[in-house]
Design a protein around this motif. Structure first.
Motif, PDB file in Angstrom:
ATOM      1  N   THR A 317       0.847  -1.188   0.000  1.00 20.44           N
ATOM      2  CA  THR A 317       0.000   0.000   0.000  1.00 20.44           C
ATOM      3  C   THR A 317       0.883   1.238   0.000  1.00 20.44           C
ATOM      4  N   SER A 318       0.289   2.383  -0.281  1.00 18.42           N
ATOM      5  CA  SER A 318       1.070   3.616  -0.317  1.00 18.42           C
ATOM      6  C   SER A 318       1.607   3.931   1.074  1.00 18.42           C
ATOM      7  N   GLY A 319       2.813   4.424   1.134  1.00 14.05           N
ATOM      8  CA  GLY A 319       3.440   4.745   2.410  1.00 14.05           C
ATOM      9  C   GLY A 319       4.944   4.705   2.282  1.00 14.05           C
ATOM     10  N   GLU A 320       5.624   4.874   3.432  1.00 16.56           N
ATOM     11  CA  GLU A 320       7.078   4.861   3.453  1.00 16.56           C
ATOM     12  C   GLU A 320       7.574   3.497   3.921  1.00 16.56           C
ATOM     13  N   TYR A 321       8.692   3.061   3.324  1.00 22.74           N
ATOM     14  CA  TYR A 321       9.245   1.750   3.642  1.00 22.74           C
ATOM     15  C   TYR A 321      10.763   1.830   3.740  1.00 22.74           C
ATOM     16  N   ILE A 322      11.314   0.954   4.592  1.00 25.17           N
ATOM     17  CA  ILE A 322      12.755   0.744   4.667  1.00 25.17           C
ATOM     18  C   ILE A 322      13.057  -0.565   3.966  1.00 25.17           C
ATOM     19  N   ALA A 323      14.041  -0.534   3.066  1.00 27.66           N
ATOM     20  CA  ALA A 323      14.449  -1.741   2.343  1.00 27.66           C
ATOM     21  C   ALA A 323      15.645  -2.364   3.056  1.00 27.66           C
ATOM     22  N   LEU A 324      15.439  -3.539   3.645  1.00 29.28           N
ATOM     23  CA  LEU A 324      16.516  -4.264   4.317  1.00 29.28           C
ATOM     24  C   LEU A 324      17.038  -5.334   3.359  1.00 29.28           C
ATOM     25  N   HIS A 325      18.319  -5.232   2.987  1.00 28.10           N
ATOM     26  CA  HIS A 325      18.919  -6.141   2.009  1.00 28.10           C
ATOM     27  C   HIS A 325      19.756  -7.201   2.717  1.00 28.10           C
ATOM     28  N   LEU A 326      19.602  -8.460   2.303  1.00 26.40           N
ATOM     29  CA  LEU A 326      20.475  -9.549   2.724  1.00 26.40           C
ATOM     30  C   LEU A 326      21.127 -10.104   1.469  1.00 26.40           C
ATOM     31  N   THR A 327      22.421  -9.867   1.309  1.00 24.61           N
ATOM     32  CA  THR A 327      23.131 -10.208   0.078  1.00 24.61           C
ATOM     33  C   THR A 327      24.210 -11.236   0.385  1.00 24.61           C
ATOM     34  N   ASP A 328      24.168 -12.380  -0.293  1.00 19.51           N
ATOM     35  CA  ASP A 328      25.204 -13.389  -0.088  1.00 19.51           C
ATOM     36  C   ASP A 328      26.081 -13.493  -1.326  1.00 19.51           C
ATOM     37  N   THR A 329      27.225 -14.122  -1.164  1.00 19.14           N
ATOM     38  CA  THR A 329      28.180 -14.304  -2.273  1.00 19.14           C
ATOM     39  C   THR A 329      28.164 -15.752  -2.733  1.00 19.14           C
ATOM     40  N   GLY A 330      26.996 -16.384  -2.662  1.00 21.64           N
ATOM     41  CA  GLY A 330      26.887 -17.804  -2.982  1.00 21.64           C
ATOM     42  C   GLY A 330      26.744 -18.091  -4.457  1.00 21.64           C
ATOM     43  N   ARG A 331      26.226 -19.280  -4.730  1.00 26.30           N
ATOM     44  CA  ARG A 331      26.177 -19.757  -6.110  1.00 26.30           C
ATOM     45  C   ARG A 331      25.021 -19.184  -6.908  1.00 26.30           C
ATOM     46  N   GLY A 332      24.065 -18.513  -6.231  1.00 27.21           N
ATOM     47  CA  GLY A 332      22.963 -17.892  -6.958  1.00 27.21           C
ATOM     48  C   GLY A 332      21.912 -18.880  -7.408  1.00 27.21           C
ATOM     49  N   MET A 333      20.913 -18.360  -8.121  1.00 23.81           N
ATOM     50  CA  MET A 333      19.798 -19.181  -8.598  1.00 23.81           C
ATOM     51  C   MET A 333      19.526 -18.902 -10.060  1.00 23.81           C
ATOM     52  N   SER A 334      18.923 -19.865 -10.713  1.00 23.51           N
ATOM     53  CA  SER A 334      18.518 -19.681 -12.100  1.00 23.51           C
ATOM     54  C   SER A 334      17.302 -18.773 -12.166  1.00 23.51           C
ATOM     55  N   ALA A 335      17.001 -18.273 -13.367  1.00 22.03           N
ATOM     56  CA  ALA A 335      15.842 -17.395 -13.534  1.00 22.03           C
ATOM     57  C   ALA A 335      14.550 -18.114 -13.168  1.00 22.03           C
ATOM     58  N   GLU A 336      14.449 -19.406 -13.503  1.00 18.03           N
ATOM     59  CA  GLU A 336      13.245 -20.165 -13.163  1.00 18.03           C
ATOM     60  C   GLU A 336      13.112 -20.314 -11.651  1.00 18.03           C
ATOM     61  N   ALA A 337      14.236 -20.591 -10.977  1.00 18.28           N
ATOM     62  CA  ALA A 337      14.194 -20.729  -9.522  1.00 18.28           C
ATOM     63  C   ALA A 337      13.790 -19.425  -8.850  1.00 18.28           C
ATOM     64  N   VAL A 338      14.275 -18.298  -9.369  1.00 18.70           N
ATOM     65  CA  VAL A 338      13.907 -16.995  -8.805  1.00 18.70           C
ATOM     66  C   VAL A 338      12.415 -16.749  -8.963  1.00 18.70           C
ATOM     67  N   SER A 339      11.863 -17.089 -10.131  1.00 22.16           N
ATOM     68  CA  SER A 339      10.442 -16.832 -10.396  1.00 22.16           C
ATOM     69  C   SER A 339       9.536 -17.660  -9.500  1.00 22.16           C
ATOM     70  N   ARG A 340      10.047 -18.788  -8.995  1.00 18.79           N
ATOM     71  CA  ARG A 340       9.223 -19.672  -8.175  1.00 18.79           C
ATOM     72  C   ARG A 340       9.680 -19.718  -6.721  1.00 18.79           C
ATOM     73  N   ALA A 341      10.656 -18.887  -6.371  1.00 20.64           N
ATOM     74  CA  ALA A 341      11.277 -18.987  -5.046  1.00 20.64           C
ATOM     75  C   ALA A 341      10.303 -18.701  -3.918  1.00 20.64           C
ATOM     76  N   LEU A 342       9.323 -17.836  -4.136  1.00 22.08           N
ATOM     77  CA  LEU A 342       8.409 -17.448  -3.069  1.00 22.08           C
ATOM     78  C   LEU A 342       7.150 -18.299  -3.036  1.00 22.08           C
ATOM     79  N   GLU A 343       7.061 -19.295  -3.907  1.00 22.56           N
ATOM     80  CA  GLU A 343       5.891 -20.159  -3.917  1.00 22.56           C
ATOM     81  C   GLU A 343       6.034 -21.218  -2.832  1.00 22.56           C
ATOM     82  N   PRO A 344       5.085 -21.333  -1.900  1.00 23.09           N
ATOM     83  CA  PRO A 344       5.199 -22.353  -0.859  1.00 23.09           C
ATOM     84  C   PRO A 344       5.066 -23.748  -1.436  1.00 23.09           C
ATOM     85  N   LEU A 345       6.014 -24.586  -1.104  1.00 19.15           N
ATOM     86  CA  LEU A 345       5.989 -25.998  -1.514  1.00 19.15           C
ATOM     87  C   LEU A 345       5.995 -26.201  -3.019  1.00 19.15           C
ATOM     88  N   SER A 346       6.442 -25.196  -3.776  1.00 17.16           N
ATOM     89  CA  SER A 346       6.413 -25.362  -5.232  1.00 17.16           C
ATOM     90  C   SER A 346       7.443 -26.371  -5.691  1.00 17.16           C
TER      91      SER A 346
END
Length: 533
Positions: A317-346
């Motif tokens: 919704t409209s309003g002010e937000y703080i963006a908290l970033h957690l950045t790792d130096t790991g192996r990363g994810m594919s584009a498909e994995a990113v698109s489905r990363a937030l799906e529960p039990l996908s």
């Protein structure tokens, strides 16, 4: 009638013949009149139908037929009037118009005949209704099955979340045990020094303060573990982001240990966010575990924050937000994995890389707090998870640490306190503290004995331990409140089973978190009794 008149020669003999047959003339007049009115009545009925059923697509064929009826109705009315005053030109014109629309209606009727013949019969309509009812029943069954499957999926998600937490708790056990051994060593060492030098007040005060500091650090660790297990109550409110990150940093470091490290970039001390602090710590800890999985050979997990500017997730919704970033130096994810990363039990975490249950859990936590989460990643380049936290509109309350250890003078003379605790050492310590303030303390070592004690002695306040075998503190409070609704009750607990406490009659019992110091205990008792320092 008109044709009859037209067939008679326009002579005196014809006129005489017509006048000689009045019955024939009146018969023609009446039939023409009735026929014309019948045409117009049919016309009126069709027009009324057209206006009442505007949803029926009658169209231009209807209007051709209407005009045909109007023209021939008027023709017959003119024919009925012609014995007295003939209007041959108008009658002829109306006949021509009627003929044209009659031809058009006939053509239309034949053109619509195949469509009319294709209309279902009454029996077919009954069969169609039966088929529709069967389809409807099948649909209802499918909806019920879908609801059942949705509930099963929800239960599976809950089970997997608990399994994930148990796994995480096992991973934290080693570090927590090491920390508690250090804390116990500090407490034991200071108490031993106090016992040896009890006659040196200055040193005793210093050693006591050191032991109490170790207790406070132990309380902070257990508070984080309780938050992780979701056994401690938490409420959304204004939180200083820098303090929250500082508090969860140690657990995050243990989560990525031993190969990876945690780096925290400077965070503006004036940034306050409206969150459930315990649940946000849980989300950060889950993301730290995922980052460790993404960095099997070691790396760095960096926590940073900034004002959210520009584009933010659409669900916010409209309003002010703080963006908290957690950045790792790991192996990363594919584009498909990113698109489905937030799906529960996908899909399973090992297929998704540093995502899976941790990301979906964190996303759900953020959604409940009015925030959102995004994931950016490329294979071989690491992953960046951004938590959008709503900015608090008020300042968080500042903890009065100095007051906690101040020498508070509380007078409990004339007060009877019922103390129920199954641990004899804890019960003895609390009883001595209350007695030193002037209270009369009556004790019980079990829940049933505590209920009987309250009934027999009628104390001014009840202090009861929550976790006791046989009958819990919540059950004791429930039994007591059935007879004394207004009795102040203080539940001492290392965790809070909120649903049980909510079911207690009358006002909800107050909570006192373990471990607590004597001043905090006396302050809470005074507050519940409605007394002032």
């Amino acid at each position: 009638m008109v044709s009859l008149i037209a067939a008679v020669p326009a002579t005196e003999d014809a006129a005489t013949h017509v006048m000689a047959e009045p019955a024939l003339i009146w018969t023609g007049v009446v039939t023409d009149m009735v026929t014309g009115l019948s045409f117009l009545a049919i016309l009126a009925a069709l027009v009324t139908l057209a206006f009442r059923r505007g949803d029926v697509p009658l169209g231009w064929p209807l209007w051709c037929f209407v005009k045909f009826l109007m023209a021939y109705g008027l023709v017959h009315l003119l024919a009925a009037w012609s014995p007295w005053q003939a209007v041959p030109v108008l009658e002829t014109a109306l006949r021509i118009i009627a003929t044209l629309f009659g031809v058009a209606s006939a053509v239309t009727a034949w053109a619509l005949l195949p469509r009319a013949a294709a209309l279902p019969r009454a029996q077919a309509m009954v069969e169609l209704r039966g088929q529709l009812a069967a389809v409807s029943a099948e649909r209802d069954g499918a909806v019920a099955q879908l609801r059942q499957e949705t509930e099963q999926r929800r239960q599976t998600e809950i089970a997997l979340v608990h399994a994930k937490k148990l796994e995480a708790a096992g991973q934290l056990t080693g570090g927590i045990a090491h920390d508690f051994n250090n804390l116990l060593q500090a407490i034991a060492g200071n108490l031993e020094l106090i016992a040896r030098r009890a006659d040196d007040p200055d040193r005793v005060v210093r050693w006591s303060a050191s032991a109490l500091d170790a207790v406070e650090r132990g309380r902070a660790v257990t508070g984080q573990l309780l938050a992780f297990s979701r056994r401690q109550q938490s409420v959304s409110g204004p939180v200083r982001l820098v303090e929250l990150i500082g508090g969860v940093r140690e657990l995050a470091e243990r989560a990525v240990a031993p190969l990876a490290q945690v780096a925290v970039e400077p965070i503006d001390t004036s940034w306050n966010v409206q969150v459930d602090a315990l649940q946000l710590e849980l989300a950060i800890l889950n993301l730290a575990f995922n980052a460790r999985e993404a960095m099997p050979d070691g790396g760095v997990l960096t926590l940073s924050a900034e004002r959210a500017r520009g584009s933010v997730p659409a669900e916010l919704t409209s309003g002010e937000y703080i963006a908290l970033h957690l950045t790792d130096t790991g192996r990363g994810m594919s584009a498909e994995a990113v698109s489905r990363a937030l799906e529960p039990l996908s899909f399973q975490q090992e297929d998704a890389g540093p995502g899976g249950m941790g990301l979906s859990m964190a996303s759900e936590v953020l959604r409940r707090m009015g925030g959102a989460m995004t994931v950016e990643s490329r294979e071989g380049e690491g992953t960046r998870v951004t938590l959008y936290l709503p900015v608090a509109k008020s300042e968080p309350p500042r903890a009065a640490i100095e007051e906690q250890f101040s020498d508070v003078r509380v007078d409990l003379n004339g007060i009877t306190v019922a103390l129920v605790d199954d641990d004899a050492q804890v019960r003895a310590t609390i009883a001595e503290t209350l007695a030193a303030a002037g209270a009369r303390v009556i004790e019980a070592g079990s829940g049933p004995d505590g209920v009987a004690l309250v009934e027999a002695e009628a104390p001014d306040i009840l202090i009861v331990d929550f976790a006791m075998p046989g009958m819990s503190g919540a059950e004791v409070a429930g039994h007591v409140r059935e007879r004394r609704v207004d009795l102040p009750i203080l539940v001492a607990t290392g965790f809070a089973d909120a649903p049980n406490l909510e079911r207690v009659h009358g006002a909800r019992p107050a909570l006192l978190r373990k471990p607590f110091d004597s001043n905090e205990l006396l302050r809470r008792v005074n507050e519940l009794l409605g007394r002032h320092f």
